[in-house]
Design an enzyme around this catalytic site. Structure first.
Site, PDB file in Angstrom:
ATOM      1  N   TYR A 135      30.335  21.740  -3.743  1.00 39.01           N
ATOM      2  CA  TYR A 135      31.693  21.487  -4.236  1.00 39.01           C
ATOM      3  C   TYR A 135      32.570  22.719  -4.085  1.00 39.01           C
ATOM      4  O   TYR A 135      33.787  22.615  -3.991  1.00 39.01           O
ATOM      5  CB  TYR A 135      31.655  20.970  -5.680  1.00 39.01           C
ATOM      6  CG  TYR A 135      30.978  19.646  -5.690  1.00 39.01           C
ATOM      7  CD1 TYR A 135      31.575  18.559  -5.060  1.00 39.01           C
ATOM      8  CD2 TYR A 135      29.703  19.494  -6.193  1.00 39.01           C
ATOM      9  CE1 TYR A 135      30.921  17.358  -4.962  1.00 39.01           C
ATOM     10  CE2 TYR A 135      29.047  18.286  -6.106  1.00 39.01           C
ATOM     11  CZ  TYR A 135      29.657  17.223  -5.483  1.00 39.01           C
ATOM     12  OH  TYR A 135      28.999  16.044  -5.372  1.00 39.01           O
ATOM     13  N   HIS A 146      23.368  22.726  -5.214  1.00 40.18           N
ATOM     14  CA  HIS A 146      24.255  21.567  -5.131  1.00 40.18           C
ATOM     15  C   HIS A 146      25.696  21.923  -5.480  1.00 40.18           C
ATOM     16  O   HIS A 146      26.587  21.604  -4.705  1.00 40.18           O
ATOM     17  CB  HIS A 146      23.786  20.357  -5.929  1.00 40.18           C
ATOM     18  CG  HIS A 146      24.701  19.206  -5.632  1.00 40.18           C
ATOM     19  ND1 HIS A 146      24.575  18.429  -4.507  1.00 40.18           N
ATOM     20  CD2 HIS A 146      25.847  18.815  -6.226  1.00 40.18           C
ATOM     21  CE1 HIS A 146      25.583  17.586  -4.445  1.00 40.18           C
ATOM     22  NE2 HIS A 146      26.372  17.793  -5.456  1.00 40.18           N
ATOM     23  N   HIS A 180      24.015  14.823   8.316  1.00 38.26           N
ATOM     24  CA  HIS A 180      24.834  14.548   7.136  1.00 38.26           C
ATOM     25  C   HIS A 180      25.777  15.709   6.816  1.00 38.26           C
ATOM     26  O   HIS A 180      26.982  15.539   6.692  1.00 38.26           O
ATOM     27  CB  HIS A 180      23.934  14.254   5.932  1.00 38.26           C
ATOM     28  CG  HIS A 180      24.584  14.496   4.614  1.00 38.26           C
ATOM     29  ND1 HIS A 180      25.524  13.642   4.080  1.00 38.26           N
ATOM     30  CD2 HIS A 180      24.462  15.509   3.725  1.00 38.26           C
ATOM     31  CE1 HIS A 180      25.935  14.113   2.917  1.00 38.26           C
ATOM     32  NE2 HIS A 180      25.314  15.247   2.684  1.00 38.26           N
ATOM     33  N   PHE A 181      25.208  16.917   6.728  1.00 40.07           N
ATOM     34  CA  PHE A 181      26.104  17.959   6.198  1.00 40.07           C
ATOM     35  C   PHE A 181      27.021  18.590   7.241  1.00 40.07           C
ATOM     36  O   PHE A 181      27.926  19.315   6.881  1.00 40.07           O
ATOM     37  CB  PHE A 181      25.355  18.995   5.352  1.00 40.07           C
ATOM     38  CG  PHE A 181      24.341  19.845   6.063  1.00 40.07           C
ATOM     39  CD1 PHE A 181      24.702  20.694   7.074  1.00 40.07           C
ATOM     40  CD2 PHE A 181      23.007  19.807   5.665  1.00 40.07           C
ATOM     41  CE1 PHE A 181      23.755  21.491   7.700  1.00 40.07           C
ATOM     42  CE2 PHE A 181      22.061  20.596   6.289  1.00 40.07           C
ATOM     43  CZ  PHE A 181      22.434  21.444   7.316  1.00 40.07           C
ATOM     44  N   HIS A 182      26.821  18.256   8.527  1.00 39.05           N
ATOM     45  CA  HIS A 182      27.882  18.649   9.461  1.00 39.05           C
ATOM     46  C   HIS A 182      29.098  17.738   9.335  1.00 39.05           C
ATOM     47  O   HIS A 182      30.187  18.098   9.782  1.00 39.05           O
ATOM     48  CB  HIS A 182      27.373  18.685  10.908  1.00 39.05           C
ATOM     49  CG  HIS A 182      26.588  19.927  11.211  1.00 39.05           C
ATOM     50  ND1 HIS A 182      25.255  20.041  10.973  1.00 39.05           N
ATOM     51  CD2 HIS A 182      26.964  21.148  11.695  1.00 39.05           C
ATOM     52  CE1 HIS A 182      24.829  21.249  11.296  1.00 39.05           C
ATOM     53  NE2 HIS A 182      25.851  21.947  11.733  1.00 39.05           N
ATOM     54  N   ARG A 235      14.050  18.831  11.253  1.00 37.91           N
ATOM     55  CA  ARG A 235      15.086  19.853  11.344  1.00 37.91           C
ATOM     56  C   ARG A 235      14.400  21.219  11.358  1.00 37.91           C
ATOM     57  O   ARG A 235      13.177  21.312  11.201  1.00 37.91           O
ATOM     58  CB  ARG A 235      16.036  19.752  10.150  1.00 37.91           C
ATOM     59  CG  ARG A 235      15.392  20.099   8.818  1.00 37.91           C
ATOM     60  CD  ARG A 235      16.324  19.908   7.639  1.00 37.91           C
ATOM     61  NE  ARG A 235      17.285  20.994   7.497  1.00 37.91           N
ATOM     62  CZ  ARG A 235      17.845  21.348   6.339  1.00 37.91           C
ATOM     63  NH1 ARG A 235      17.524  20.707   5.214  1.00 37.91           N
ATOM     64  NH2 ARG A 235      18.721  22.328   6.288  1.00 37.91           N
ATOM     65  N   ARG A 236      15.177  22.269  11.542  1.00 39.51           N
ATOM     66  CA  ARG A 236      14.712  23.640  11.414  1.00 39.51           C
ATOM     67  C   ARG A 236      13.494  23.942  12.272  1.00 39.51           C
ATOM     68  O   ARG A 236      12.507  24.490  11.799  1.00 39.51           O
ATOM     69  CB  ARG A 236      14.365  23.943   9.955  1.00 39.51           C
ATOM     70  CG  ARG A 236      15.579  23.977   9.062  1.00 39.51           C
ATOM     71  CD  ARG A 236      15.202  24.311   7.639  1.00 39.51           C
ATOM     72  NE  ARG A 236      16.335  24.903   6.932  1.00 39.51           N
ATOM     73  CZ  ARG A 236      16.324  25.198   5.645  1.00 39.51           C
ATOM     74  NH1 ARG A 236      15.258  24.984   4.919  1.00 39.51           N
ATOM     75  NH2 ARG A 236      17.379  25.745   5.086  1.00 39.51           N
TER      76      ARG A 236
END
Ligand code: HEM
Ligand code: CU
Length: 571
Positions: A246, A242, A393-395, A456-457
């Site tokens: 950041y 996580h 989400h993370f794109h 996914r994956r």
């Protein structure tokens, strides 16, 4: 362009960065060069995956090779593109904000070369898997969950690269101590403050992955031990996994706080708020890792709940950032003559690619934040866990908030560290919009497909049942949207690379750079805040205590029955 030319600052500021700090400029250039190379390869792998798994175009790879390609995409983009960029921009930020070069060119080159050789080793292990005759292989994805096993080169490379980032941080912090000797009573310059808090967070966070790799995974792949505890190693991974988000995001925040206000034509709204935000990230980034393990048995529910609570608190610095950055932009727009409740938006320099990229990235980050709140909810997470929603989400977050900001800020920074005018300016101007549209399509379709249960994956998500998803419209449509979006995105990445390579190869002219490098003072400066904000040691200690509370008991209970139990053999 007009705003670019309007440089009313002192001669010192007008001199390009490259002339003032040639060594720091060289390290920044090297880091950016590696970063953009990783971006190019990663983006090409991205389109291969997007077309392959949507069944639009197969033929470049076989489905059996999909995992090697996906590992390459994840590692090259999420680790190497982003973090080489970070080391570049932080090197620049250290020298710029302290007004001094790095103390020893050899040491700086040393950590860069260590990072580079680590990255090359890891990439060799991954892509070796695509070439039949080579004994390497590392199709373990960028999360390298045990007991999946890669070639030792993969882990050794990651370890070398990681140590390189530690030394880079040491380089910046010792530059700060040199500066401190001459400036005993000054407040820490804002950019340096951001760099220090980010690196302290990184030192805490990487401890987890360093232990995972050096104590468990590398010995396992070397055959020194014959089994590992998957739960313990996953926990050590997410201890790091996580906070690494950041580490991707802080270079973007760094740019949004210290450069974007100026690009908007104004000044940063509040330096104290910026400091508070970075302190909150230092304190709260790590004790949240269990929110990636909601579905893992063996982690007590109560500790998952603590992680969820801390995660929701992390929304606070993000909301503070949204407020401060938008307020600075509005101030800039009004300085440029903007009026009205929302009409001022039109007064912003949307034709300046550095500004447009950062602003569009920020907008997409808001959307990514909202889908992140869904991910973070312990109960609702099970709706989307391991579905295509998650890459959707993370794109938006790392794939746009970080990636597009990094590209955009390069349009502003690269001329300063090369002394060259930006080439193909017209291409640069439309590039952020291509990325924005492409990501709008791809990410939207990924979110929706994920809600319908598409995993996914996998190279083969098109089992019959998913094509009859009853609620959310037809899945072939979503697949096509992903394919079109992915194609536009790769086009956007290549346009960016064209501008950078063109600029790199251009002659170094003697004229003005068309870049105004001066960063004006904030409206509310550091003197408006208490000095305790700069007591970085105190915040670091609090962070360590919180980590001990969140992780102490669960990790203790995982190792109490032996660090290698339950024993899972590798595959
Ligand atoms: C996964 C496409 C850019 C980071 C994926 C997947 C697709 C994709 C289709 C899902 C594969 C699957 O789950 O089977 C693209 C395209 C891009 C792009 C077309 C345009 C250039 C980026 C960027 C980043 C990124 C800029 C980060 C900076 C990742 C990561 C994964 C991923 C971390 C997950 C890998 C895994 O599951 O192990 N990408 N992507 N991508 N992408 Fe991208
Ligand atoms: Cu997380």
């Amino acid at each position: 362009p007009q705003a670019y030319e309007a440089d009313e600052t002192s001669l010192k500021d007008r001199l390009a960065f490259i002339d003032r700090y040639p060594n720091a400029a060289r390290i920044t250039r090297l880091c950016m060069g590696v970063s953009f190379t990783a971006l190019t390869i990663g983006a090409l792998l991205g389109i291969v995956q997007a077309l392959h798994r949507t069944n639009v175009f197969r033929g470049v790879i076989s489905s059996a090779d999909y995992y090697s390609v996906l590992t390459g995409h994840g590692v090259l983009l999420a680790l190497f593109f982003t973090i080489f960029f970070l080391t570049g921009i932080f090197t620049w930020g250290t020298s710029r904000s302290l007004g001094m070069g790095l103390p020893s060119p050899g040491f700086s080159l040393g950590w860069f070369l260590l990072m580079l050789s680590g990255a090359v080793m890891t990439a060799t292990a991954i892509f070796g898997g695509l070439v039949g005759q080579i004994p390497f292989s590392a199709d373990v994805l960028y999360t390298f969950y045990a007991p999946l096993q890669a070639h030792p080169l993969f882990y050794a490379g990651l370890a070398a690269w990681l140590v390189g980032t530690w030394l880079a941080g040491a380089d910046w912090i010792r530059t700060y101590y040199h500066w401190r000797q001459d400036n005993p009573n000054e407040r820490i310059p804002l950019q340096m403050f951001m760099i220090m808090t980010t690196m302290l967070m990184w030192y805490i966070a990487t401890l987890g992955v360093a232990v995972e790799v050096l104590v468990f995974l590398l010995p396992l792949s070397l055959g020194l031990i014959d089994s590992v505890d998957p739960l313990l190693t996953r926990t050590l991974f997410w201890f790091f996994g996580h906070p690494v988000v950041y580490f991707w995001l802080m270079p973007a925040y760094f740019a949004w706080y210290t450069v974007l206000p100026k690009l908007s034509g104004g000044r940063l709204f509040s330096d104290p708020l910026a400091r508070v935000v970075f302190i909150l990230f230092l304190i709260l980034s790590t004790p949240v890792g269990f929110h990636h393990q909601y579905a893992d048995p063996g982690v007590p529910e109560g500790f998952k709940f603590i992680a969820m609570t801390n995660t929701m608190f992390l929304l606070l610095p993000s909301f503070l950032t949204a407020f401060t950055v938008v307020a600075s932009m509005e101030y800039g727009a009004r300085q440029r003559g903007g009026t009205g409740y929302l009409r001022w938006l039109k007064a912003l320099p949307w034709g300046n690619p550095a500004f447009a990229g950062c602003a569009l990235a920020g907008m997409m980050f808001a959307a990514g934040g909202f889908s992140g709140i869904i991910n973070a909810g312990m109960n609702i997470n099970s709706l989307i866990h391991n579905t295509l929603w998650v890459p959707g989400h993370f794109h938006l977050t790392v794939g746009t908030a970080s990636a597009l900001t990094m590209m955009a800020i390069s349009y502003w920074l690269y001329p300063q560290i090369t002394g060259k005018r930006l080439q193909f300016y017209g291409v640069a101007q439309i590039q952020p919009y291509i990325w924005f549209i492409g990501m709008g399509l791809m990410s939207n379709a990924m979110h929706r497909a994920g809600l319908a249960g598409v995993p996914r994956r996998t190279a083969e998500p098109q089992y019959q049942q998913f094509d009859f998803a009853p609620v959310l419209g037809s899945m072939p449509e979503m697949r096509l949207q992903i394919a079109i979006g992915g194609t536009l995105l790769t086009l956007g990445a290549l346009m960016f690379v064209l501008v950078m390579v063109g600029t790199w190869l251009a002659e170094r002219g003697r004229g003005r750079l068309r870049v105004d490098s001066h960063l004006p003072e904030p409206i509310s400066g550091p003197s408006d805040s208490p000095r305790v904000l700069d007591n970085v040691k105190l915040w670091f200690l609090i962070a360590v205590v919180l980590v001990a509370i969140a992780y102490g008991f669960p990790i203790y209970s995982m190792v109490a029955d032996g660090a290698f139990n339950p024993a899972a053999p590798p595959f």
